[in-house]
Design a protein around this motif. Structure first.
Motif, mmCIF file in Angstrom:
data_model
loop_
_atom_site.group_PDB
_atom_site.id
_atom_site.type_symbol
_atom_site.label_atom_id
_atom_site.label_comp_id
_atom_site.label_asym_id
_atom_site.label_seq_id
_atom_site.Cartn_x
_atom_site.Cartn_y
_atom_site.Cartn_z
ATOM 1 N N THR A 43 -38.918 -0.296 -3.057
ATOM 2 C CA THR A 43 -39.116 0.827 -2.127
ATOM 3 C C THR A 43 -37.917 0.959 -1.206
ATOM 4 O O THR A 43 -37.454 2.075 -0.938
ATOM 5 N N PHE A 44 -37.399 -0.170 -0.729
ATOM 6 C CA PHE A 44 -36.204 -0.127 0.115
ATOM 7 C C PHE A 44 -35.090 0.650 -0.582
ATOM 8 O O PHE A 44 -34.474 1.538 0.000
ATOM 9 N N PHE A 45 -34.845 0.326 -1.846
ATOM 10 C CA PHE A 45 -33.734 0.942 -2.574
ATOM 11 C C PHE A 45 -34.015 2.387 -2.983
ATOM 12 O O PHE A 45 -33.102 3.102 -3.383
ATOM 13 N N ARG A 46 -35.238 2.837 -2.834
ATOM 14 C CA ARG A 46 -35.524 4.265 -3.011
ATOM 15 C C ARG A 46 -34.910 5.083 -1.874
ATOM 16 O O ARG A 46 -34.568 6.236 -2.034
ATOM 17 N N TYR A 47 -34.823 4.449 -0.715
ATOM 18 C CA TYR A 47 -34.371 5.151 0.476
ATOM 19 C C TYR A 47 -32.938 4.813 0.889
ATOM 20 O O TYR A 47 -32.268 5.646 1.504
ATOM 21 N N PHE A 48 -32.489 3.610 0.594
ATOM 22 C CA PHE A 48 -31.184 3.150 1.066
ATOM 23 C C PHE A 48 -30.442 2.455 -0.066
ATOM 24 O O PHE A 48 -31.052 1.695 -0.827
ATOM 25 N N THR A 49 -29.139 2.679 -0.143
ATOM 26 C CA THR A 49 -28.342 2.018 -1.177
ATOM 27 C C THR A 49 -28.096 0.550 -0.848
ATOM 28 O O THR A 49 -27.948 -0.273 -1.742
ATOM 29 N N ASP A 50 -28.030 0.219 0.445
ATOM 30 C CA ASP A 50 -27.872 -1.160 0.897
ATOM 31 C C ASP A 50 -28.304 -1.234 2.356
ATOM 32 O O ASP A 50 -28.654 -0.213 2.956
ATOM 33 N N LYS A 51 -28.254 -2.417 2.924
ATOM 34 C CA LYS A 51 -28.779 -2.556 4.291
ATOM 35 C C LYS A 51 -27.899 -1.864 5.331
ATOM 36 O O LYS A 51 -28.373 -1.489 6.387
ATOM 37 N N ARG A 52 -26.622 -1.651 5.046
ATOM 38 C CA ARG A 52 -25.771 -0.893 5.974
ATOM 39 C C ARG A 52 -26.255 0.541 6.134
ATOM 40 O O ARG A 52 -26.148 1.131 7.207
ATOM 41 N N GLU A 53 -26.742 1.096 5.037
ATOM 42 C CA GLU A 53 -27.169 2.493 5.066
ATOM 43 C C GLU A 53 -28.355 2.723 5.991
ATOM 44 O O GLU A 53 -28.586 3.849 6.424
ATOM 45 N N VAL A 54 -29.100 1.677 6.315
ATOM 46 C CA VAL A 54 -30.170 1.808 7.300
ATOM 47 C C VAL A 54 -29.568 2.289 8.619
ATOM 48 O O VAL A 54 -30.161 3.086 9.337
ATOM 49 N N LEU A 55 -28.370 1.818 8.919
ATOM 50 C CA LEU A 55 -27.702 2.156 10.177
ATOM 51 C C LEU A 55 -26.845 3.416 10.080
ATOM 52 O O LEU A 55 -26.611 4.077 11.086
ATOM 53 N N PHE A 56 -26.359 3.736 8.895
ATOM 54 C CA PHE A 56 -25.379 4.813 8.770
ATOM 55 C C PHE A 56 -25.853 6.008 7.947
ATOM 56 O O PHE A 56 -25.101 6.954 7.767
ATOM 57 N N GLN A 57 -27.062 5.970 7.469
ATOM 58 C CA GLN A 57 -27.564 7.097 6.695
ATOM 59 C C GLN A 57 -27.593 8.351 7.568
ATOM 60 O O GLN A 57 -27.864 8.277 8.762
ATOM 61 N N GLY A 58 -27.298 9.470 6.993
ATOM 62 C CA GLY A 58 -27.300 10.720 7.737
ATOM 63 C C GLY A 58 -25.935 11.108 8.278
ATOM 64 O O GLY A 58 -25.800 12.075 9.021
ATOM 65 N N GLN A 59 -24.891 10.369 7.885
ATOM 66 C CA GLN A 59 -23.543 10.649 8.378
ATOM 67 C C GLN A 59 -23.085 12.055 8.009
ATOM 68 O O GLN A 59 -22.459 12.734 8.812
ATOM 69 N N ASP A 60 -23.421 12.505 6.799
ATOM 70 C CA ASP A 60 -23.019 13.850 6.386
ATOM 71 C C ASP A 60 -23.667 14.915 7.247
ATOM 72 O O ASP A 60 -23.024 15.881 7.655
#
Length: 192
Positions: A43-60
């Motif tokens: 489930t984690f990988f459905r939403y995020f490519t890695d744990k960094r993306e938890v913090l940086f998702q939505g940059q675009d």
């Protein structure tokens, strides 16, 4: 555990921040984040490519807010007014309900050199994108770069104030105050 349980992304983000605060970024695994959220690694990988993306998702989306304001500026608007509109549009993302998350996220980033580097890269890329958008509007290259870099600096300083523990002012007020401080700082150079 229900499949496609609602709110999974938010639960994973909250769990990640909790784990990062307790164990540090490097000391936290995806498995621990998922378990804390009551979800699976899958489930984690459905939403995020890695744990960094938890913090940086939505940059675009973050960058798009700034650029769309530049693109929509009136023809002939001066570059700093255009950047000011971009700051206001980008800053509108930082509503009061996001402050707690932003403070926790910022603390995790500040505690890790690799994450600090990633955050600085994000802001550097924002300045490049803003300068490019200004150039596309016909702004001289040097002026576009100065305006964009100044805007990102104002944003970064205002954001640092906004996430400070004792700060209560709304983000737009901090943007306005930071612009005034920059204006006061460069005014003697311009009039001297």
């Amino acid at each position: 555990m229900a499949r496609w349980q609602g709110g999974a992304r938010e639960r994973l983000q909250a769990a990640a921040l909790e784990r990062f605060a307790e164990q540090g970024f490097d000391g936290t695994t995806v498995a621990e984040i998922a378990a804390t959220a009551g979800l699976t690694e899958r489930t984690f990988f459905r939403y995020f490519t890695d744990k960094r993306e938890v913090l940086f998702q939505g940059q675009d989306d973050f960058e798009r807010r700034f650029i769309s304001a530049i693109d929509e500026a009136e023809d002939g608007a001066d570059p700093m007014s255009t950047v000011g509109a971009a700051l206001n549009r980008g800053g509108s993302f930082f509503q009061e309900e996001r402050r707690t998350w932003s403070r926790a996220r910022n603390a995790v980033i500040e505690a890790d050199p690799g994450l600090r580097e990633r955050e600085l890269l994000k802001l550097s890329l924002l300045a490049v994108a803003m300068a490019d958008a200004l150039r596309e509007r016909g702004v001289d290259g040097t002026v576009a770069t100065l305006a964009a870099e100044s805007g990102v600096t104002v944003f970064r300083v205002a954001f640092a104030k906004w996430v400070a523990e004792d700060e209560t002012r709304p983000f737009p007020d901090l943007l306005t105050a930071t612009v005034a401080e920059l204006r006061d700082l460069v005014s003697p150079v311009l009039t001297g």
